[in-house]
Design an enzyme around this catalytic site. Structure first.
Site, mmCIF file in Angstrom:
data_model
loop_
_atom_site.group_PDB
_atom_site.id
_atom_site.type_symbol
_atom_site.label_atom_id
_atom_site.label_comp_id
_atom_site.label_asym_id
_atom_site.label_seq_id
_atom_site.Cartn_x
_atom_site.Cartn_y
_atom_site.Cartn_z
ATOM 1 C CE LYS A 233 -5.890 1.171 -8.822
ATOM 2 N NZ LYS A 233 -6.065 2.697 -9.010
ATOM 3 C CB CYS B 124 -10.760 -0.377 -12.290
ATOM 4 S SG CYS B 124 -10.398 -2.346 -12.421
ATOM 5 C CG PHE C 167 -10.374 -5.062 -17.460
ATOM 6 C CD1 PHE C 167 -8.958 -4.462 -17.644
ATOM 7 C CD2 PHE C 167 -10.494 -6.549 -16.805
ATOM 8 C CE1 PHE C 167 -7.951 -4.987 -17.180
ATOM 9 C CE2 PHE C 167 -9.322 -6.973 -16.351
ATOM 10 C CZ PHE C 167 -8.073 -6.412 -16.697
ATOM 11 C CD GLU D 243 -2.129 6.864 -14.503
ATOM 12 O OE1 GLU D 243 -3.084 7.669 -13.718
ATOM 13 O OE2 GLU D 243 -2.049 5.772 -14.143
ATOM 14 C CG HIS E 249 -5.857 3.270 -13.062
ATOM 15 N ND1 HIS E 249 -6.780 2.976 -12.374
ATOM 16 C CD2 HIS E 249 -5.682 2.263 -13.963
ATOM 17 C CE1 HIS E 249 -7.580 1.944 -12.405
ATOM 18 N NE2 HIS E 249 -6.687 1.444 -13.583
ATOM 19 C CG HIS F 144 -6.606 -2.461 -9.122
ATOM 20 N ND1 HIS F 144 -7.743 -1.611 -8.739
ATOM 21 C CD2 HIS F 144 -6.589 -2.632 -10.353
ATOM 22 C CE1 HIS F 144 -8.331 -1.162 -9.906
ATOM 23 N NE2 HIS F 144 -7.424 -1.566 -10.878
#
Length: 416
Positions: A337, A165, A401, A316, A305, A342
């Site tokens: 998002k 991502c 990831f 975060e 994010h 996402h």
């Protein structure tokens, strides 16, 4: 002296629109692009919704024949459409000048999953002789970059990034560095993803990574909210045109933002879970600030994010507090998002476009569905409604990831 890099073209393909003004208006209005998945029957799946682009045909976005379209995976088609829009938006004539100074860097987290699934079925249903000879060039992660290079005859640096991502943000950051380091004058950069497939959806379902709020899909992506239960899968592309400042000025280009800094790091703790203390994310943000030669208080807005996962949103927030200290309370922080879902490897590209628009319109887009902030999620997340405010510099966060962290800082156009 470091060469300065500016943004002159913006292109998107999203569930909220495939034109930048359309997307921006929808974001500012707090609209959601999440709905039922219709491209395949997912009635027996645990999750049946996402940020699917319901109507898309590449020929509506660029001049290309049907025969050529059939040789492109869906993620490549998204990437080429977004690239075409960004190039048109920049008004650059790529047939002029030195093609070896014009490059491409478009990433993807997963690549041609559609093609893999289709050809796997063909192999077992009809035999190896019926597998498509175009399978490999269709499914390669670098297929978007390669096809964009071929389409526009760009012969400079050509690469692809696959950092889950963080892919699009890494791609834009790497492209920024290529121009800054005098290896290119123009780069077409961003990310593309089309992983809403039976295999993609089932894989993320089995990981228990997705929200299961099937009764209210548009309320499913709810970053920092106490009721969040996972991210919402989406697809699309975000691609931009970056140019060296003097090169852009000589051709009279409209400049939408300046790229000021790029930071990257790895968590080094787990393949899918973030470092709960946010150390890797903090290091990437600090790296971007150092690269931009800015102090934390110089940032006005963060496009986070913010995926709506129980662990990720808290990590975060911790990272932002670590980096910004007391200034964290004065920052506007939001997650687009919440509206788009996402887009995996494409998300950073689309969010980069949103950051450029925020700078140009002096508006921070909202985080929708944030009704009851979770414990520890106590920053100003711009809940529900877009906010007019002074924005001189923005930070865009992308974490993937594998522990990949990529952060970009944009500033208002030079002289603005």
């Amino acid at each position: 002296m470091r060469r300065r890099v500016v943004v002159t073209g913006l292109g998107v393909v999203t569930a909220l629109g495939c034109e930048v003004p359309e997307l921006w208006d929808a974001l500012c209005a707090g609209k959601s692009g999440i709905g039922p998945i219709r491209r395949f029957d997912c009635s027996n799946f645990k999750v049946t919704f996402g940020g699917e682009i319901s109507t898309f045909h590449l020929s509506e976005h660029m001049e290309i024949g049907e025969k050529d379209i059939r040789r492109l995976d869906r993620f490549v088609q998204f990437g080429m459409a977004a690239a075409s829009k960004a190039i048109r938006h920049s008004k650059i004539d790529l047939s002029e000048g030195d093609a070896y100074r014009y490059g491409v860097l478009v990433g993807s987290g997963i690549g041609g999953l559609n093609e893999i699934e289709q050809q796997h079925s063909t192999l077992y249903d009809r035999g190896p002789a019926r597998v498509s000879p175009f399978m490999i060039p269709k499914l390669m992660v670098n297929a978007a970059s390669g096809n964009i290079s071929v389409q526009w005859k760009l012969r400079g640096p050509n690469s692809a990034v696959a950092t889950a991502c963080a892919s699009a943000s890494n791609a834009i950051g790497d492209a920024f560095k290529l121009i800054q380091g005098d290896m290119a004058d123009v780069m077409v950069a961003g990310g593309s993803e089309a992983a809403i497939t039976p295999m993609g959806l089932s894989g993320f379902c089995r990981m228990q990574a997705l929200s299961t709020r099937s009764s209210a899909p548009q309320a499913a992506s709810r970053p920092w909210d106490k009721g969040r239960d996972g991210f919402v899968m989406a697809e699309g592309a975000g691609v931009v045109v970056l140019e060296e400042l003097d090169f852009a000025r000589r051709r009279g280009a409209t400049i939408y933002a300046e790229v000021l800094g790029y930071g990257m790091s790895a968590d080094g703790t787990h393949m899918t879970a973030p470092d709960p203390e946010g150390r890797g994310a903090a290091r990437a943000m600090q790296g971007a600030l150092r690269d931009a030669r800015l102090n934390p208080e110089n940032i006005d807005y963060i496009n986070a994010h913010g995926t709506s996962t129980p662990l990720g949103d808290k990590a975060e927030t911790v990272a932002i507090k670590t980096v910004f200290g007391e200034h964290a309370r004065r920052l506007a922080v939001s997650s687009t998002k919440s509206q788009l879902g996402h887009q995996l490897g494409a998300s950073g590209g689309v969010e980069f476009v949103a950051c450029a628009m925020a700078l140009n319109h002096q508006i921070a887009p909202p985080t929708i569905n944030l009704d009851d902030p979770d414990e520890g999620c106590d920053l100003d997340y711009v809940p529900h409604k877009a906010r007019e405010m002074r924005i001189d510099r923005v930070l865009s966060n992308s974490f993937g990831f594998g522990g990949h962290n990529a952060c970009l800082i944009l500033g208002r156009p030079p002289g603005d």
